[in-house]
Each structure stands twice: as C-alpha cells, then as structure tokens.
Design a protein around this motif. Structure first.
Motif, PDB file in Angstrom:
ATOM      1  N   TRP A  54       0.842  -1.202   0.000  1.00  0.00           N
ATOM      2  CA  TRP A  54       0.000   0.000   0.000  1.00  0.00           C
ATOM      3  C   TRP A  54       0.876   1.251   0.000  1.00  0.00           C
ATOM      4  N   PHE A  55       1.882   1.291   0.887  1.00  0.00           N
ATOM      5  CA  PHE A  55       2.755   2.473   0.973  1.00  0.00           C
ATOM      6  C   PHE A  55       3.511   2.679  -0.336  1.00  0.00           C
ATOM      7  N   GLU A  56       3.990   1.592  -0.916  1.00  0.00           N
ATOM      8  CA  GLU A  56       4.748   1.730  -2.165  1.00  0.00           C
ATOM      9  C   GLU A  56       3.861   2.263  -3.289  1.00  0.00           C
ATOM     10  N   ARG A  57       2.622   1.759  -3.312  1.00  0.00           N
ATOM     11  CA  ARG A  57       1.672   2.274  -4.317  1.00  0.00           C
ATOM     12  C   ARG A  57       1.437   3.763  -4.098  1.00  0.00           C
ATOM     13  N   TRP A  58       1.233   4.141  -2.844  1.00  0.00           N
ATOM     14  CA  TRP A  58       0.947   5.541  -2.507  1.00  0.00           C
ATOM     15  C   TRP A  58       2.114   6.427  -2.948  1.00  0.00           C
ATOM     16  N   ILE A  59       3.324   5.969  -2.634  1.00  0.00           N
ATOM     17  CA  ILE A  59       4.511   6.764  -2.967  1.00  0.00           C
ATOM     18  C   ILE A  59       4.633   6.912  -4.487  1.00  0.00           C
ATOM     19  N   ARG A  60       4.421   5.790  -5.197  1.00  0.00           N
ATOM     20  CA  ARG A  60       4.499   5.850  -6.668  1.00  0.00           C
ATOM     21  C   ARG A  60       3.464   6.813  -7.229  1.00  0.00           C
ATOM     22  N   SER A  61       2.266   6.785  -6.637  1.00  0.00           N
ATOM     23  CA  SER A  61       1.174   7.602  -7.169  1.00  0.00           C
ATOM     24  C   SER A  61       1.442   9.097  -6.991  1.00  0.00           C
ATOM     25  N   GLN A  62       2.399   9.444  -6.131  1.00  0.00           N
ATOM     26  CA  GLN A  62       2.661  10.859  -5.860  1.00  0.00           C
ATOM     27  C   GLN A  62       3.744  11.438  -6.761  1.00  0.00           C
ATOM     28  N   GLY A  63       4.365  10.583  -7.570  1.00  0.00           N
ATOM     29  CA  GLY A  63       5.374  11.098  -8.498  1.00  0.00           C
ATOM     30  C   GLY A  63       6.790  10.943  -7.971  1.00  0.00           C
ATOM     31  N   ALA A  64       7.743  11.221  -8.858  1.00  0.00           N
ATOM     32  CA  ALA A  64       9.151  10.942  -8.570  1.00  0.00           C
ATOM     33  C   ALA A  64       9.688  11.782  -7.416  1.00  0.00           C
ATOM     34  N   GLN A  65       9.183  13.014  -7.274  1.00  0.00           N
ATOM     35  CA  GLN A  65       9.707  13.888  -6.218  1.00  0.00           C
ATOM     36  C   GLN A  65       9.429  13.316  -4.835  1.00  0.00           C
TER      37      GLN A  65
END
Ligand SMILES: [Zn+2]
Ligand SMILES: [Zn+2]
Length: 692
Positions: free
Chosen positions: A613-624
C-alpha cells in the motif's frame, strides 16, 4: 434526522462516538457522563449539531454534564486535536486518558449517577489542613553564582511570546536554582502566573522537591508524585485547572494538565527517555511542551547536562536559544575519569578489576561513599545447563528468564511479561543437575561486595529494591551518609546529591557501545556523564580526589575520549555528523508501523499488504515524493514476542513531515474501510519512535 454530539472517549477504536444531547444544552469542550454498555464513562464533547452516522435506535443519550470539571476552551480543544492528528490517535486517548484516575472511574448505569466529588473534596481539605504554616525560607537571587545569575537574566530579559531555550548545564551546575529563581520572577511579575515543571521521575529526585518546597509557599506548589492517593491527585489536578496553584511539578502526563494562567514550561533532564510514552499513544512530552508553549506564546526551557540530539540540533540551527552553565555550583573541578582496561583481566572477583577493588577499599577506610553502577537488575541474566544447550527461556516471550533472589529465595522472572517460575532442580531438557547462573546482576553484585567488604554498609537501588516509602528511606539513608557502598542500575544516574560520595565505578559499560539501536551510544554517553557528575559534590577533604572508574574492554572507543574530557559538545558534533551522513533523525523523520498479533502469519500478511500500500501511494505521488519518502521491509521487533504476542514493525522515513502525515492519514482512512481485519491484530503508528 435529529442531530447528535460527537463525544471523545478513552477508547482507541474510533475518534468519537455519537450521542443525543437529551435535554442538555452542551458545547464543545464540555465533559459529560455517557452510557457505554452497562457502564458510565466520562467523555469530552468535541462537536455538536452533527448528523448521525448510525441509525437513531443505536444512539444513546448523554446522562449529564460533569459538574466541577472545567470545560476545555475552543482554542485548547483545537490545539489538542492537532496533537492527536500528529500522533494519529483519537483526541480522547490523550485528553480523557490523561484525567486523574479518580475522575475516570466508571460505574454501572443501574446505579444513581455519583461523581467522585465528595471523596476528592475531602482529600483536598485534608491536604490543605496538613500544610505547614511556616513561611518559606527567604530565597533571593543574590544567592546565585555569577554564571547562574547571567542565565537567569537572559531568561528574564526575553521578549514576551514563544521563547524556547536549551539550558545546557553540566551535572552539579545548579540548574534547579535557576529554574526556581525564574519561577519566582514570573510569579512576582504576575501573582496569578502558573508554571509547569516536568521531571523524569519524582521519587528519585527528593532534593529537587525539597529545594522548591523550601522557597515557595507550600499551598502554591503541587508535586504530582506517584505516591499521591488517587483522590488527592484528582483534587490537585482540579485546583491547578482552576488556576489555583502556581507551580505544578509532574512527570510526562502532567503536560496535559489544563492550566489557565500558564506562563512558562520547564522540562528538566529533557533528554530522558521517560518523556516518551511507550504504550498506547506514543507521545513525547518534551516535544509537546515546546509545542504547547509555542501555541500559547510563552517561554519554554529545556534543561540537561546531556541534551538530546534533537534539541542540540535545534539550538545549532538557531531554533532554540542556547544557554550554558559550565561551572559546578561548588566551583570544584569535575571528577577525574579513568578507564580500566578489562582485556587482560581473567575472572575478576565480583566483576571488579584489582584497580577498582583497591580504590573502593581505600575510600571505605576514609569513610567516603562509593557508588557501583551496573545496569542490569536481578541476580543473574540467565540460568544455563552445563551439559546441553538449555538456557532458561520464557515460554511467552522471545527472551530469557532472569534469575532473581528475593528474601533469600531464588526464582526465575521474565522482565518482559512478568511471569515467574520456580528454579528447576534438573535441566528440563537433559535432566542434568548441574545448572549454573551466568553473568551478574545487581543482586549478585551486592552479595559479592558484602563478602569482599564485610564491614561496609550496603544499599541497592534498582526497581526490585522497593518503591515509594521504602525507596525514600533508602535515599535518605544514603544522603545522610549512613551507607558506604551503593549498588544500582541507571536509577542511580538521576539527580542525586550525596555529600560523602567520592567515587563511582561503572561495570560492563560496553553493553551500549555496539547495540543495534542508533540511539544506544547517545544514551550510554548521557548515563555515563550523569553518573560521572555525582562524586565530589562537597568540600570534605579526602586523600583521594573525586574519581570515576569505567571498566571496559574497548578503552580506545572514541566515545570514551569525550566522556573522559567531559566534552558533550565534541560528542554531539560527532553523533550529529554521523546521523546526517546516514540520513537519521533529527535530519530525517521516522514513523514505525507497529503491529502485534497472536499469530505470526496474520502479522506477516498485514505488513506485506501495508508495504505494498505504501509503495503504491509513494508511486502515485510522483518521482519527487519517492525521493523523500521511503518504506522499508517489515522486520520483527527486537523482542519478537512478548507475553504470547508476536510483534513486528515497518519503518517509514521521510525528509518532509507534512508529506509523511498525509501518507499516514490516507493509510488510516483506508484501514477504516477494511472490514476483514483480523480482530486479534493490533496496529499503531509510533511517530518519532525512540527505539528502532
Ligand atoms: Zn541440559
Ligand atoms: Zn516473558
């Protein structure tokens, strides 16, 4: 549909619960009695006129407002809501949970509603009648040394408003008198002013209390120590919240006492780990002190001989003003610190190097006091079979049972779940009768020392040696000089001031050098510096100058060089450089997702999903975002099982706090939707964890 109240309760299951107001006109911040199952609970109204989230037949009515308990004003309510948001908990877990026990008492709904007021008022009257009517001793700032007066002037000259100061004062430099003078100056300026003084443990610092009590009128100061009866504690708490007391001294939970005329907050020994709550809501009272002072626009003083890296860093960056006390109050030089190399010493008697033994003997012959510091309670850390691999395990924890000796009888005790067991006569695994105690705890050390120094009067200070009155008596005997040798754990490191104490011997100091937790060396340094500040407080002439012996197998470790030089600054510089290079707090921020369950598989699945879930969330927020927020693999905690509960954790690390909190809130919201969560699984966020 008719509107409902949102009432916060001391329950972690939901941020609030719906209730009908009945015929009461209630406003947010008011305390109410509400029915909960067959019982009555105390709750806090946090919102009114809200649409119901449940069907009306499931919603009950408020029983009555709580009389005699001041409502929390809207402004404070919003402050504590921010705090609850920061720690990702329900506001009731902070505010309702922090009410004194006597006010939280639940009763059956079948009985007529009766608060604890009669008993509480009686306790209050009895307390007031018991106060001595002698006026406090005259205390004047002219009794301060020049350096103390300078620091005091800096504090007094601060412009109005939020002013955080870090008071770095070496042990024995007289911080307490600076606090006292500052408190008195505030009360002089505004006779209604209230000051909150947080301390790590009151029972261990009787001299701090005595100093304060000697200079302030007894009816204006309340010391919330653990020995206070529940009703009196509640009475004191209520008086403080009505604005009646000037100085409130308490441990971490005192940060929640409502104080209408709060003029300043002081946190003594601000580095002490006990300011962090280790269970339920894992708040950090020192951080809350700074936060509360900022929101109220008042000064806050953090005092320590060994400040936390977080506070030291804040002072480096200019966020806190740094004030220093570099001289000891008695103007004597600090004790010499000598390292005793243990590498060549085989099987030392009582764990003492010959050098240590000789020093103790010579000091005892001069009637000086010696303190022996061993940070391990019990008799021996484990019991072992000489024939096979058996070592006393705890059936409920991933830990060994510790051998204890109480009133002459041996037993095995687990320090984590408290389970006790008889000492087996034969090895449970191979039947061998040759079981032996391995290692040394304070109880064994006490026995061994008594055998080596039969004439010496010994006292032991650790958590098994008694609390409350017994502890106070032991401390008083040591203080009077009736005791020659004091054996103890880190309880000894707190602010004791013993006139005859001339030497400290530290055994097994190396335990903290190579621990997995990156804060272990910071704690070891703090402990050693605190202990090292103890000897040589008086001008009594002994032939041996005040000295600290540290027994170590790693005399070349750089930490010891800074300890020997009494150089906190050099130590802090190194630690902070290292933390910066490794991206650790205070440069980055940590949050742990802590999980426990009876079955390991349940935890494993939950944490695997959480990680995805966290990895998906982080990816969804973009590279920055991916560059500043990291999610690590789940790992078992240091103690992977306690009292039959398996425990694991997942570390999140961020360079950006708001981003981290947004992520945690989204996770929370997502979990609230999940219906299939195993009932036997508990999870929580530990924001700014103190142990990794
Ligand atoms: Zn065996
Ligand atoms: Zn256990």
């Amino acid at each position: 549909m008719s509107s409902v109240l949102h009432v916060a309760l001391d329950l972690p299951i939901a941020p609030y619960f719906d209730y009908f107001p009945g015929h009461w006109a209630l406003t947010p911040g008011q305390w109410v009695w509400v029915p909960w199952g067959q019982r009555v609970r105390i709750g806090l109204v946090i919102a009114v006129g809200k649409p119901a989230q449940w069907s009306p037949d499931r919603i009950r009515e408020v029983l009555a407002p709580v009389e005699g308990l001041e409502a929390i004003d809207a402004w404070s309510l919003s402050f504590w809501q921010q705090v609850a948001d920061y720690y990702h908990c329900a506001i009731g877990e902070l505010l309702v949970a922090s009410l004194p026990k006597a006010l939280r008492t639940v009763q059956a709904t079948s009985k007529p509603l009766a608060g604890p007021w009669a008993a509480v008022n009686k306790a209050w009257q009895r307390w007031q009648a018991s106060l001595p009517d002698k006026p406090p001793a005259v205390w004047h700032r002219s009794q301060l040394r020049a350096q103390q007066a300078e620091v005091l002037d800096c504090l007094i000259a601060q412009p109005e408003g939020f002013a955080p100061s870090l008071l770095h004062g070496i042990t024995g430099s007289g911080k307490t008198l600076v606090y006292l003078s500052y408190i008195m100056s505030l009360i002089e300026k505004n006779p209604k002013a209230q000051v909150l003084l947080l301390v790590p443990e009151i029972g261990l610092t009787p001299q701090l209390a005595q100093t304060l009590e000697s200079a302030l009128a007894p009816s204006t100061i309340a010391i919330l120590h653990s020995g206070l009866a529940d009703n009196l504690r509640a009475a004191v708490w209520l008086a403080a919240s009505r604005g009646e007391l000037r100085l409130i001294v308490g441990t971490r939970s005192a940060i929640f006492v409502p104080l209408p005329h709060l003029a300043a907050i002081i946190v003594d020994e601000e580095h002490d780990p006990s300011y962090k709550q280790w269970e339920s809501v894992r708040y950090q009272a020192r951080d809350l002190a700074v936060w509360r002072a900022q929101s109220m626009q008042i000064p806050v003083i953090l005092g320590s001989a060994t400040p936390s890296m977080e506070s030291w860093h804040a002072a480096d960056r200019g966020r806190y003003r740094r004030l220093s006390l570099t001289e000891r109050a008695n103007l004597l030089p600090p004790p010499m610190i000598e390292l005793v190399d243990m590498r060549q010493i085989r099987q030392p008697l009582a764990g003492l190097a010959p050098r240590s033994r000789e020093l103790i003997a010579s000091l005892l012959s001069e009637q000086a006091q010696v303190l022996i510091f061993l940070n391990r309670r019990g008799f021996a850390p484990l019991l072992q079979c000489a024939a096979c691999t058996w070592v006393s395990p705890c059936a409920a924890c991933s830990a060994y049972q510790v051998l204890h000796r109480q009133a002459g009888r041996f037993q095995l005790i687990c320090h984590h779940c408290g389970q006790r067991a008889k000492v087996p006569r034969f090895c449970p695994q191979c039947g061998n009768s040759d079981l032996s105690a391995q290692g040394r705890g304070t109880q064994k050390l006490e026995e061994e020392l008594q055998a080596i120094f039969p004439q010496a009067k010994l006292a032991r200070l650790d958590r098994d040696a008694g609390q409350g009155k017994h502890l106070a008596q032991t401390l008083a005997a040591i203080h009077r000089g009736d005791i020659d040798l004091v054996v103890g754990t880190q309880m000894l490191a707190k602010g004791h001031d013993w006139a005859r104490l001339q030497a400290v011997v530290v055994l097994e100091a190396d335990n903290g050098l190579f621990a997995a937790d990156f804060r272990a060396t910071e704690r070891l340094f703090a402990n050693l510096m605190q202990v090292a500040g103890r000897p040589g407080r008086s001008h009594t002439a002994f032939t041996q100058a005040p000295i600290v012996l540290i027994q170590t197998a790693h005399p070349d470790h750089p930490l010891f060089a800074d300890v020997r030089a009494h150089d906190f600054q050099a130590h802090a510089l190194k630690v902070l450089d290292e933390r910066k290079a490794l991206g650790l707090p205070p440069y980055r921020h940590h949050v742990l997702l802590r999980v426990q369950a009876k079955q390991q598989q349940v935890i494993f699945e939950f944490l695997e999903q959480a990680k995805q879930w966290f990895e998906r969330w982080i990816r969804s927020q973009g590279a920055q975002v991916a560059a500043v927020l990291r999610c690590y693999d789940p790992v078992p905690m240091n103690l992977a099982r306690v009292d039959h509960w398996h425990r694991s954790q997942l570390l999140l690390e961020a360079g950006d706090r708001p981003l981290m909190h947004r992520c945690l809130s989204d996770f929370h919201a997502d979990q609230a939707q999940q219906q299939n969560l195993a009932a036997s699984l508990h999870w929580c966020f530990d924001v700014d964890p103190q142990d990794i």
